[in-house]
Write a protein that holds these residues in place. Structure first.
Motif, short mmCIF file in Angstrom:
data_model
loop_
_atom_site.label_atom_id
_atom_site.label_comp_id
_atom_site.label_asym_id
_atom_site.label_seq_id
_atom_site.Cartn_x
_atom_site.Cartn_y
_atom_site.Cartn_z
N GLY A 176 0.77 -1.31 0.01
CA GLY A 176 -0.08 -0.01 -0.01
C GLY A 176 0.65 1.31 -0.10
N ARG A 177 2.24 1.41 0.00
CA ARG A 177 3.00 2.41 0.13
C ARG A 177 3.08 3.07 -1.49
NH1 ARG A 177 5.31 4.53 3.99
NH2 ARG A 177 6.30 2.40 4.58
N LYS A 178 2.63 4.46 -1.32
CA LYS A 178 2.60 5.12 -2.67
C LYS A 178 3.97 5.72 -2.90
CE LYS A 178 -1.85 5.58 -2.47
NZ LYS A 178 -2.64 4.94 -3.32
N MET A 179 4.24 5.69 -4.23
CA MET A 179 5.62 5.92 -4.90
C MET A 179 5.61 6.75 -5.84
SD MET A 179 7.77 2.42 -4.45
CE MET A 179 8.49 1.94 -2.82
N ILE A 180 6.54 7.65 -6.19
CA ILE A 180 7.01 8.36 -7.27
C ILE A 180 8.24 7.70 -8.01
CG2 ILE A 180 7.70 10.45 -8.57
CD1 ILE A 180 6.79 11.60 -5.34
N ILE A 181 7.95 7.28 -9.32
CA ILE A 181 9.00 6.63 -10.08
C ILE A 181 9.89 7.47 -10.86
CG2 ILE A 181 9.44 4.64 -11.48
CD1 ILE A 181 7.81 3.75 -8.99
N SER A 182 11.28 7.45 -10.42
CA SER A 182 12.28 8.29 -10.84
C SER A 182 13.63 7.58 -11.28
CB SER A 182 12.61 9.53 -9.95
OG SER A 182 11.45 10.39 -9.76
N ARG A 183 13.48 6.39 -11.83
CA ARG A 183 14.81 5.53 -12.25
C ARG A 183 15.68 6.33 -12.87
NH1 ARG A 183 12.70 0.00 -14.59
NH2 ARG A 183 15.03 -0.30 -14.33
N PHE A 184 16.97 6.41 -12.40
CA PHE A 184 17.71 7.33 -12.82
C PHE A 184 18.41 7.06 -14.21
CE2 PHE A 184 20.62 3.55 -11.98
CZ PHE A 184 21.64 3.88 -12.58
N PHE A 185 18.26 5.78 -14.83
CA PHE A 185 18.74 5.40 -15.92
C PHE A 185 17.93 5.74 -17.25
CE2 PHE A 185 20.85 2.09 -18.93
CZ PHE A 185 22.05 2.88 -18.78
N TYR A 186 16.67 6.20 -16.73
CA TYR A 186 15.59 7.01 -17.60
C TYR A 186 15.37 8.18 -17.24
CZ TYR A 186 15.06 1.89 -18.59
OH TYR A 186 15.18 0.59 -18.69
N THR A 187 15.45 8.92 -16.14
CA THR A 187 14.58 9.97 -15.82
C THR A 187 15.99 11.40 -15.52
OG1 THR A 187 14.34 9.56 -13.51
CG2 THR A 187 12.81 8.82 -15.38
N TYR A 188 17.18 10.75 -15.20
CA TYR A 188 18.13 11.71 -14.89
C TYR A 188 18.69 12.46 -16.21
CZ TYR A 188 18.38 10.36 -9.94
OH TYR A 188 18.10 10.44 -8.48
N LEU A 189 18.23 13.61 -16.22
CA LEU A 189 18.45 14.44 -17.43
C LEU A 189 19.75 15.29 -17.30
CD1 LEU A 189 14.96 15.97 -17.92
CD2 LEU A 189 15.78 14.06 -18.52
N ASP A 190 20.79 15.10 -16.08
CA ASP A 190 22.09 15.56 -16.37
C ASP A 190 22.98 14.41 -16.99
OD1 ASP A 190 22.97 14.19 -13.44
OD2 ASP A 190 21.12 14.23 -13.79
N TYR A 191 22.33 13.25 -17.36
CA TYR A 191 23.37 12.31 -17.75
C TYR A 191 23.39 12.38 -19.40
CZ TYR A 191 23.38 9.29 -13.67
OH TYR A 191 23.49 8.58 -12.52
N PRO A 192 24.78 12.29 -20.02
CA PRO A 192 24.59 12.70 -21.35
C PRO A 192 23.87 11.62 -22.10
CG PRO A 192 26.42 11.17 -20.47
CD PRO A 192 25.93 11.47 -19.43
N TYR A 193 23.66 12.14 -23.23
CA TYR A 193 22.52 11.32 -24.27
C TYR A 193 23.25 10.05 -24.75
CZ TYR A 193 19.73 15.45 -24.57
OH TYR A 193 18.91 16.47 -24.51
N THR A 194 24.38 9.81 -24.58
CA THR A 194 25.03 8.43 -24.92
C THR A 194 24.58 7.62 -23.74
OG1 THR A 194 26.89 9.26 -23.65
CG2 THR A 194 26.90 9.33 -26.19
N MET A 195 24.10 8.08 -22.35
CA MET A 195 23.49 7.06 -21.61
C MET A 195 22.35 7.27 -21.75
SD MET A 195 24.14 7.22 -17.54
CE MET A 195 25.78 6.44 -17.52
N THR A 196 21.61 8.27 -21.48
CA THR A 196 20.15 8.25 -21.55
C THR A 196 19.58 9.04 -22.74
OG1 THR A 196 20.12 8.39 -19.18
CG2 THR A 196 18.19 9.09 -20.25
N SER A 197 19.43 8.22 -23.81
CA SER A 197 18.93 8.75 -24.98
C SER A 197 17.48 9.30 -25.16
CB SER A 197 19.15 7.72 -26.15
OG SER A 197 18.16 6.76 -26.00
N LEU A 198 17.07 9.96 -26.09
CA LEU A 198 15.75 10.30 -25.99
C LEU A 198 14.80 9.22 -26.11
CD1 LEU A 198 13.59 12.73 -26.41
CD2 LEU A 198 14.09 12.34 -28.93
N LYS A 199 15.11 8.21 -27.08
CA LYS A 199 14.27 6.95 -27.04
C LYS A 199 14.14 6.12 -25.92
CE LYS A 199 13.73 2.95 -30.21
NZ LYS A 199 14.32 2.11 -31.35
N LYS A 200 15.39 6.18 -25.19
CA LYS A 200 15.20 5.51 -23.81
C LYS A 200 14.17 6.17 -22.78
CE LYS A 200 18.68 3.50 -21.76
NZ LYS A 200 20.15 3.52 -21.18
#
Length: 536
Positions: free
Chosen positions: A400-424
């Motif tokens: 029953g815990r409420k959560m916000i999902i912010s998985r770093f590999f998909y949502t951390y926008l400081d990472y380069p596009y080579t790691m986290t692309s637009l498609k990802k």
């Protein structure tokens, strides 16, 4: 071609065209007077038309009118849902709540020519294609987190970001205001937090980890928001239906706090505001009674500045090495019959949660605050999942815990596009694989993050954030099955709109690097200076 982002639930074109002109009148239900005024102001500057505002009467106009109408039937789409219909005679917005009316206006904005974004009058024909749109969001929490501690950017930049969030139908501004490298919010009872903690002697520059060396600039950096600044920005966000959630990170990431008040550490200091990035072993001492008095004072002064029912307390990346040798921490562990230092952080977090409950606030924390035993943390606490622990996360959701999902590999926008692309970003699904459907409602939504260690300028903000935030905004809002090719087609026109707004987004050649480029460039991120790189 009609190009709307985020993609609506239903979109049906017709062959008609509405001609916006100086005789067009904006009609509105009394509950939507603010939205009508917003639309008038938005349209008037580029068109040069002086639109008449008029309350809706019993009979609706049938010609040359924009109507923003309260409609109880749209209640089935929630407070943020709306119906937008355009014919050659009228533009009509139907919504149950002012939020839905506002989002309908953001959609209408995208149906108008790009010149509607101009800050000066443009002489042209203002045509809007005939269409019927039914729309409502997938998730209630559609957030963007902005770190202002590693680099302080100020009110103008924040307001600009809030404007862009509104265009994307994002509704939560998670404001990261305290860190090792700077304290950014005025606390009048503890003025040294900003007198001392808001300023550092320099900043680390160079690669993301600088394994081989740590280069620093010697240029002092700092700044903070007065309480009046905070109230101004919160009100600005409210007008755009954006909730501002502050983050005061505790007990780790507190070097700026300890530089001002070293007595709240285990060792007593002295400390300086950090000039390097990373994780520091000196954190708050949960063994000291006075630390809880300090935090209570802090919360009581800061919490009323933010009408949001939520308050973020961080809780991530907290080393316990100081606690293991601190007599006061060890005494606290014995007195409270705690098994270890991990449990000591759970104890500390629980006390903060109770302080916030007394202020009618719901605590949010990064997923490190989640205890291994479910009963040890108040069930009201919302966890923000960013790293690891997927099975633990799913187990908490099942409880029953409420959560916000912010998985770093998909949502951390400081990472380069080579790691986290637009498609990802676009292919990200906030609902974890293997979670039973009956528990998916415990996921409030998602949030994208911009940490600013390597983001010192506005142009760098734009390049890191856009268009990846655009993709994540669609993930958070749209119900449709994902079609990346379709998204990229719609994105081309949307990016032209961003360009009109002065956004220096990352270009198409950068956002989806090929496999070879990813493999070649990814190791280099640890050594190069990302501030100098805009081609990735």
């Amino acid at each position: 071609m009609v190009s709307i982002i985020p993609k609506p639930v239903l979109c049906e074109l017709n062959s008609e065209v509405f001609h916006l002109n100086e005789e067009t009148t904006i009609f509105f239900s009394p509950a939507f007077s603010k939205e009508a005024e917003y639309l008038k102001n938005f349209l008037s500057l580029p068109t040069g038309f002086h639109f008449l505002l008029q309350e809706v009467e019993k009979s609706l106009p049938d010609k040359n009118a924009i109507i923003i109408q309260m409609d109880s039937e749209t209640n089935t789409h929630g407070n943020e849902g709306y119906i937008l219909e355009i014919t050659s005679n009228i533009v009509i917005v139907r919504a149950h709540h002012s939020k839905g009316a506002f989002y309908a206006i953001q959609t209408l904005r995208q149906l108008l020519p790009l010149e509607i974004e101009s800050k000066t009058e443009v002489k042209m024909t203002w045509d809007i294609p005939g269409i019927k749109i039914v729309d409502y969001p997938r998730f209630s929490w559609r957030g963007f987190m902005f770190d202002e501690c590693r680099h302080f950017h100020g009110k103008t930049v924040v307001k600009r970001m809030l404007d862009l969030m509104a265009l994307h139908k994002l509704n939560v501004f998670h404001w990261h205001l305290t860190e090792d490298q700077g304290w950014r919010i005025e606390v009048k009872k503890y003025h040294k937090l900003t007198d001392v903690g808001a300023w550092r002697k320099g900043s680390q520059i160079g690669g993301y980890r600088s394994f081989l060396r740590k280069k620093r600039s010697t240029t002092p950096h700092g700044g903070y928001y007065t309480q009046e600044d905070i109230q101004e920005i919160v009100e600005y966000a409210k007008d755009r239906y954006i909730m501002v959630v502050p983050e005061i990170d505790l007990p780790g990431h507190t070097r700026a706090l300890l530089a001002a008040y070293p007595e709240y550490s285990c060792t007593g200091g002295p400390f300086e505001v950090a000039t390097d990035w990373g994780i520091f072993k000196d954190v708050l001492c949960p063994g000291k009674d006075q630390i809880y008095n300090f935090i209570e004072d802090l919360f009581r002064e800061v919490a009323p500045l933010f009408p949001s029912p939520f308050f973020h307390i961080g809780g991530d990346e907290t080393p316990t090495s100081r606690w293991k040798v601190c007599p006061e921490c060890q005494k606290r562990i014995r007195d409270e019959d705690l098994p270890n230092e991990k449990a000591l952080q759970e104890y500390f977090t629980s006390r903060l949660v109770n302080l916030l409950k007394d202020l009618n606030k719901v605590a949010i924390g990064w997923n490190e605050i989640l205890p291994d035993q479910f009963e040890n943390l108040d069930s009201s606490v919302v966890a923000q999942h960013w790293l690891g622990g997927s099975e633990l996360v799913k187990n908490h959701l099942r409880k029953g815990r409420k959560m916000i999902i912010s998985r770093f590999f998909y949502t951390y926008l400081d990472y380069p596009y080579t790691m986290t692309s637009l498609k990802k970003c676009y292919q990200f699904d906030p609902i974890p694989k293997g979670l039973e459907p009956q528990f998916s409602d415990n996921i409030l939504g998602l949030s994208a993050q911009l940490w600013t260690e390597w983001v010192p300028t506005l142009s760098r903000i734009d390049w890191q954030v856009f268009p990846r935030l655009t993709a994540l905004a669609e993930v958070a809002w749209s119900q449709q099955k994902k079609d990346y090719i379709d998204f990229r087609q719609r994105l081309r026109l949307f990016l032209l709109r961003l360009e009109k707004l002065g956004v220096k987004y990352a270009r198409e050649s950068v956002v989806d690097p090929g496999k070879i480029k990813r493999l070649f460039n990814l190791p280099l991120m640890f050594f190069r200076d990302p501030q100098k790189n805009t081609s990735d």
